[in-house]
Scaffold this active site. Sequence first.
Site, PDB file in Angstrom:
ATOM      1  N   ARG A  53       0.843  -1.205   0.000  1.00 27.31           N
ATOM      2  CA  ARG A  53       0.000   0.000   0.000  1.00 27.31           C
ATOM      3  C   ARG A  53       0.877   1.254   0.000  1.00 27.31           C
ATOM      4  NH1 ARG A  53      -1.967   1.377   4.682  1.00 27.31           N
ATOM      5  NH2 ARG A  53      -2.664  -0.715   5.232  1.00 27.31           N
ATOM      6  N   TYR A 105     -16.234  18.164 -14.696  1.00 23.45           N
ATOM      7  CA  TYR A 105     -16.637  16.766 -14.892  1.00 23.45           C
ATOM      8  C   TYR A 105     -17.760  16.414 -13.901  1.00 23.45           C
ATOM      9  CZ  TYR A 105     -16.284  11.670 -14.916  1.00 23.45           C
ATOM     10  OH  TYR A 105     -16.569  10.331 -14.996  1.00 23.45           O
ATOM     11  N   ASP A 177      -7.425  19.953 -13.989  1.00 24.80           N
ATOM     12  CA  ASP A 177      -7.751  18.631 -14.526  1.00 24.80           C
ATOM     13  C   ASP A 177      -7.370  18.657 -16.011  1.00 24.80           C
ATOM     14  OD1 ASP A 177      -8.988  16.411 -15.672  1.00 24.80           O
ATOM     15  OD2 ASP A 177     -10.678  16.449 -14.279  1.00 24.80           O
ATOM     16  N   LYS A 202      -8.232   7.779 -19.424  1.00 29.90           N
ATOM     17  CA  LYS A 202      -8.517   8.337 -20.747  1.00 29.90           C
ATOM     18  C   LYS A 202      -7.265   8.312 -21.630  1.00 29.90           C
ATOM     19  CE  LYS A 202     -12.308   8.887 -18.440  1.00 29.90           C
ATOM     20  NZ  LYS A 202     -12.689  10.108 -17.773  1.00 29.90           N
TER      21      LYS A 202
HETATM   22  C1  LIG Z   1     -13.232  10.487 -16.462  1.00 23.21           C
HETATM   23  C2  LIG Z   1     -12.896  11.796 -15.877  1.00 23.21           C
HETATM   24  C3  LIG Z   1     -12.713  11.950 -14.501  1.00 23.21           C
HETATM   25  C4  LIG Z   1     -12.925  10.807 -13.514  1.00 23.21           C
HETATM   26  O1  LIG Z   1     -11.994   9.801 -13.696  1.00 23.21           O
HETATM   27  P1  LIG Z   1     -12.282   8.220 -13.397  1.00 23.21           P
HETATM   28  O2  LIG Z   1     -11.012   7.588 -13.820  1.00 23.21           O
HETATM   29  O3  LIG Z   1     -13.472   7.829 -14.229  1.00 23.21           O
HETATM   30  O4  LIG Z   1     -12.569   8.101 -11.953  1.00 23.21           O
HETATM   31  C5  LIG Z   1     -12.347  13.206 -14.027  1.00 23.21           C
HETATM   32  N1  LIG Z   1     -12.184  14.257 -14.861  1.00 23.21           N
HETATM   33  C6  LIG Z   1     -12.377  14.144 -16.193  1.00 23.21           C
HETATM   34  C7  LIG Z   1     -12.195  15.336 -17.063  1.00 23.21           C
HETATM   35  C8  LIG Z   1     -12.741  12.920 -16.747  1.00 23.21           C
HETATM   36  O5  LIG Z   1     -12.939  12.822 -18.067  1.00 23.21           O
END
Ligand SMILES: *Cc1c(COP(=O)(O)O)cnc(C)c1O
Length: 386
Positions: A53, A105, A177, A202
């Site tokens: 961890r 998001y 982000d 992504k």
């Molecule tokens: C998908 C996404 C998230 C969340 O991420 P997860 O991996 O699905 O928990 C946060 N911000 C943006 C811009 C996203 O596209």
Amino acid sequence: MKEMKKRPGFATRAIHDGQASDALTGAVNVPIYLTSTYQQEEIGKNKGHEYARLTNPTRDALEVSLCSLEGGTSAHVFGSGMAAITALCTMMKSGDHVVCSDNVYGGTGRLFDKVLTNYGLTFTYVDTSVAENVAAAITPATKLVHIETPTNPMMSLTDIGAVAKICHAKGVELSVDNTFLSPYLQQPIALGADIVMHSTTKFLNGHSDGLGGVLICTKPEHAETFRFVQKCTGGILSPFESYLLLRGVKTLAVRMKQHDANGRVVADFLKSHAKVQRVFYPGLGEHPQHELAKRQQKGFGSMISMELGSLEKANAFAKALRLGLLAESLGGVETLICHPATMTHAAVGAEGRARLGITDGLMRVSVGIEDVEDIVADLGQALDRI
Ligand SMILES: *Cc1c(COP(=O)(O)O)cnc(C)c1O
């Protein structure tokens, strides 16, 4: 990689930083260390690892890699993007205030409003595409400004440099982000951000085969905080998914080049199609922030939204797709198409969607890296069926 004179370029770092050959065997890939614990030589003496961890060599390698790509001083990976944002918010204490992009998001807004408000944090949502709105929303209790640029799915931009200046003048930290562009197309830390966050699910992974999240930081106190949070809350990324990401980022530069090239062609095509009422893409000259996109991004990416007019029309289009996949998520090698009103932004509610301009006829396209002629042909035949 042996010592090089000049700092290597992005594609070189994506392949080599953190990903040195295995010292024991010479294997050119970082092994997946499937272990929960590590044998210790004597009491109080170990090889730098005690329990998985806290540290795992596969995950450590990934953190070195992602830190290099965003130009930070430390990186901390978590089991999902949401777990990374949750960790980010542990910087704060009850009573602290956050200013956030109003078109953030959907899952981020849900975490803030439905979970973290229970712990005494408060959130103000403003249109951060106007930097002055951020200045006006900051109060003495504000600890963090969290922005997303471009936003999902309206593709609205925020001037990272301008917002960073406002934050720093008021002693507030800025987190960005950067999921929609990846570090290949946008480098928020170079523009003044204190922390960069990604859903690695992504573009960084790029193959739609694993969840993950990361915080890339710029200060020693961040490193200390988030390493401690990884240990205390345990929402860390598994060694296998760390490996998938190490493998994914090796091709990040070539993938993003192709995503960007395909995105431009598809946006032009959609703009010229009679069944498409409006296209939202920062690469189009008509996008209100096209100049900012050119200045702050290395390219325009492959995220495009378009207005088709109604839910019926959107569904006729979705059902007629042959190559593009109707699915949530984005940033994979395959073209992914989603209906924000019923998928990613269902939780925002009808009123919230109306305020943000997310209509029932809006479709979002994550343009993949298939042959662009095939993507265009598929979108064209599906649009013709409306
Ligand atoms: C998908 C996404 C998230 C969340 O991420 P997860 O991996 O699905 O928990 C946060 N911000 C943006 C811009 C996203 O596209």
